[in-house]
Design a protein around this motif. Structure first.
Motif, PDB file in Angstrom:
ATOM      1  N   ASP A   1       0.836  -1.202   0.000  1.00 34.07           N
ATOM      2  CA  ASP A   1       0.000   0.000   0.000  1.00 34.07           C
ATOM      3  C   ASP A   1       0.870   1.251   0.000  1.00 34.07           C
ATOM      4  O   ASP A   1       1.528   1.552   1.010  1.00 34.07           O
ATOM      5  CB  ASP A   1      -0.904  -0.028   1.232  1.00 34.07           C
ATOM      6  CG  ASP A   1      -1.913   1.121   1.264  1.00 34.07           C
ATOM      7  OD1 ASP A   1      -1.862   1.979   0.360  1.00 34.07           O
ATOM      8  OD2 ASP A   1      -2.746   1.142   2.185  1.00 34.07           O
TER       9      ASP A   1
ATOM     10  N   TYR B   1      -5.620  -1.087  -1.426  1.00 31.18           N
ATOM     11  CA  TYR B   1      -4.486  -1.990  -1.265  1.00 31.18           C
ATOM     12  C   TYR B   1      -4.548  -2.732   0.065  1.00 31.18           C
ATOM     13  O   TYR B   1      -4.178  -3.907   0.144  1.00 31.18           O
ATOM     14  CB  TYR B   1      -3.174  -1.207  -1.382  1.00 31.18           C
ATOM     15  CG  TYR B   1      -2.997  -0.533  -2.717  1.00 31.18           C
ATOM     16  CD1 TYR B   1      -2.559  -1.252  -3.827  1.00 31.18           C
ATOM     17  CD2 TYR B   1      -3.282   0.821  -2.884  1.00 31.18           C
ATOM     18  CE1 TYR B   1      -2.404  -0.649  -5.066  1.00 31.18           C
ATOM     19  CE2 TYR B   1      -3.128   1.439  -4.110  1.00 31.18           C
ATOM     20  CZ  TYR B   1      -2.690   0.699  -5.198  1.00 31.18           C
ATOM     21  OH  TYR B   1      -2.551   1.301  -6.426  1.00 31.18           O
ATOM     22  N   LYS B   2      -4.989  -2.043   1.105  1.00 32.50           N
ATOM     23  CA  LYS B   2      -5.089  -2.690   2.416  1.00 32.50           C
ATOM     24  C   LYS B   2      -6.018  -3.888   2.367  1.00 32.50           C
ATOM     25  O   LYS B   2      -5.749  -4.937   2.973  1.00 32.50           O
ATOM     26  CB  LYS B   2      -5.599  -1.689   3.461  1.00 32.50           C
ATOM     27  CG  LYS B   2      -5.695  -2.273   4.864  1.00 32.50           C
ATOM     28  CD  LYS B   2      -6.502  -1.372   5.806  1.00 32.50           C
ATOM     29  CE  LYS B   2      -5.852  -0.028   5.992  1.00 32.50           C
ATOM     30  NZ  LYS B   2      -6.588   0.797   7.000  1.00 32.50           N
TER      31      LYS B   2
ATOM     32  N   SER C   1      -4.472  -7.214   1.210  1.00 32.43           N
ATOM     33  CA  SER C   1      -3.223  -7.589   1.848  1.00 32.43           C
ATOM     34  C   SER C   1      -3.220  -9.056   2.292  1.00 32.43           C
ATOM     35  O   SER C   1      -4.189  -9.528   2.900  1.00 32.43           O
ATOM     36  CB  SER C   1      -2.960  -6.704   3.067  1.00 32.43           C
ATOM     37  OG  SER C   1      -1.869  -7.201   3.821  1.00 32.43           O
TER      38      SER C   1
END
Length: 455
Positions: free
Chosen positions: A73, A317-318, A321
């Motif tokens: 991220d 993006y988180k 993960s």
């Protein structure tokens, strides 16, 4: 048989040309691409108050760590500017969809939208920009809107300067997805109390222009080939779906086959289209809910409402993960919104209304497409009574290593049932999406399905 096929394709081409209405823009108008517009047609400038910045080329490879197909991220240190909840949602309703507002009403105690600073991260390879600019002046639309003309040489973003709702949809349908990929993912349909089991899948997609053994003109009406294997749970493992996704799905419908591991038989699968049931979805999505919308557009009238600023899932993006487990994401009623990221972006707003006499369980779809990527990010689905029924969200993130607008996951919330489905979860997969795989026509034939089934 070969002669018959050639004749059929020839007749199809002639009929399209005869009925076609060219929708290409002039070379002068196309010069906006890369100047006042982004190379894919977004408005390059920011908005008046600067809350949407100007596009400056997007994220490039190396913007973050890239490990085993997973993206780190680039904005991990940022905090939300503010959080929208049921208590203050009315204050922001002009920048929210009806579906988002309904989620606040349905889950007043838990649903939230964390709003972060806006980053216009979209970026694609230069050759994709070049093809989009060529498409703008050469690609046309058939009179009924169901087919693209003169598209086989460009194959991406036929209408980067759209004039109608159907043109916006075609940009989503034909957007750049990378050069052939494989993926191991999960699909989850939680019960109302949050309990769930995981459907595990392996899928791969290949485009004719990146495949071996595709002769000139052989796949002019094919966007991509797609294969999906269910690997778990045991009762479903071994079932395989194969799709040849055509451009003109009215004159040459999507071709689909299924291999049933229990019966050990390959059969045609005409139900894998429109509102046919989605694979292992427990009735929570239709076939055309994949990618938030896919397939033939012929059952709807597509109205372009225009552009608006809206809080949409962006740079998530988180949420993709590998440090997260599915238990971290899946919660009763909706996913864990603390893990999501929303930003203010401009979107194209399109309303799809079911044609008189046509059939689909969704009578209307209100759709919002990101201006920079053409990815569909919000969809409100209405039933035959005109009631808001399901809310779809695409948690977009831009793959800065491969130049692709991707989804961390997609969700569809059923407001009536109090349940939902999430698609394409990667968090517990052994690796992220793998691009650039070698593929040939032999990998995507009905005869190959039996070998792909493992039980």
């Amino acid at each position: 048989m070969k002669t018959t096929k050639v004749l059929r394709v020839g007749v199809l081409s002639l009929s399209l040309l005869a009925s076609g209405v060219m929708a290409a823009v002039s070379p002068q108008e196309a010069e906006q691409l890369g100047t006042t517009l982004t190379p894919l047609g977004g408005q390059k400038a920011g908005n008046a108050d600067g809350s949407i910045p100007a596009w400056n080329g997007g994220l490039k490879p190396g913007a973050g760590a890239y490990n085993n197909g997973f993206l780190s991220d680039p904005f991990a240190a940022e905090k939300p500017l503010f959080v929208i909840t049921a208590a203050n949602a009315a204050q922001y309703k002009d920048k929210l969809s009806a579906g988002q507002m309904a989620m606040f009403q349905r889950y007043a105690d838990t649903y939230k939208i964390p709003v972060y600073p806006t980053h216009r991260t979209a970026a694609s390879p230069q050759h994709i920009y070049d093809l989009a600019k060529k498409s703008a002046v050469t690609t046309g639309l058939s009179a009924d809107g169901n087919a693209l003309l003169n598209f086989s040489e460009t194959r991406y973003y036929p209408f980067p300067i759209p004039k109608s709702g159907i043109e916006v949809l075609w940009n989503h349908t034909t957007r750049y997805r990378g050069q052939n990929f494989q993926r191991t993912s999960a699909q989850i349909t939680p019960q109302a109390n949050g309990s769930y089991s995981v459907v595990q899948m392996e899928d791969e997609m290949a485009a004719p222009q990146y495949m071996q053994g595709v002769g000139k003109g052989q796949a002019d009406n094919v966007i991509y080939y797609y294969k999906q294997r269910v690997t778990g749970p045991a009762r479903l493992a071994g079932n395989v779906l194969l799709v040849h996704e055509t451009i003109d799905q009215v004159n040459e419908p999507r071709m689909a086959w299924q291999y049933n591991a229990g019966q050990r038989r390959v059969r045609r699968a005409p139900q894998v289209a429109y509102d046919g049931p989605g694979t292992a979805a427990d009735g929570m999505r239709t076939s055309d809910n994949g990618d938030l919308f896919n397939g033939a557009p012929d059952r709807y009238d597509w109205k372009l409402i225009g552009k608006k600023e809206m809080y949409i899932p962006y740079n998530n993006y988180k949420l993709q993960s590998p440090k997260l487990k599915y238990d971290d994401i899946i919660k009763p009623g909706h996913i864990n919104q603390d893990l999501t990221r929303y930003e203010l972006h401009r979107v194209w707003e399109v309303e799809a209304t079911l044609k008189q006499g046509a059939r689909n369980i969704y009578a209307k779809r209100h759709m919002y497409f990101d201006e920079d990527t053409w990815a569909l990010v919000e969809v409100d689905h209405y039933d035959g009574r005109g009631q808001l029924w399901r809310v779809g969200e695409g948690f977009q993130m831009n793959d800065y290593e491969n130049g692709i607008a991707s989804y961390a996951m997609q969700s569809i919330y059923d407001l009536t049932a109090g349940r939902y489905i999430v698609l394409n979860l990667l968090n517990e997969s052994p690796k992220g999406i793998q691009y650039g795989i070698q593929a040939s026509m032999n990998d995507f034939t009905p005869a190959a399905l039996r070998n792909d089934g493992i039980r």
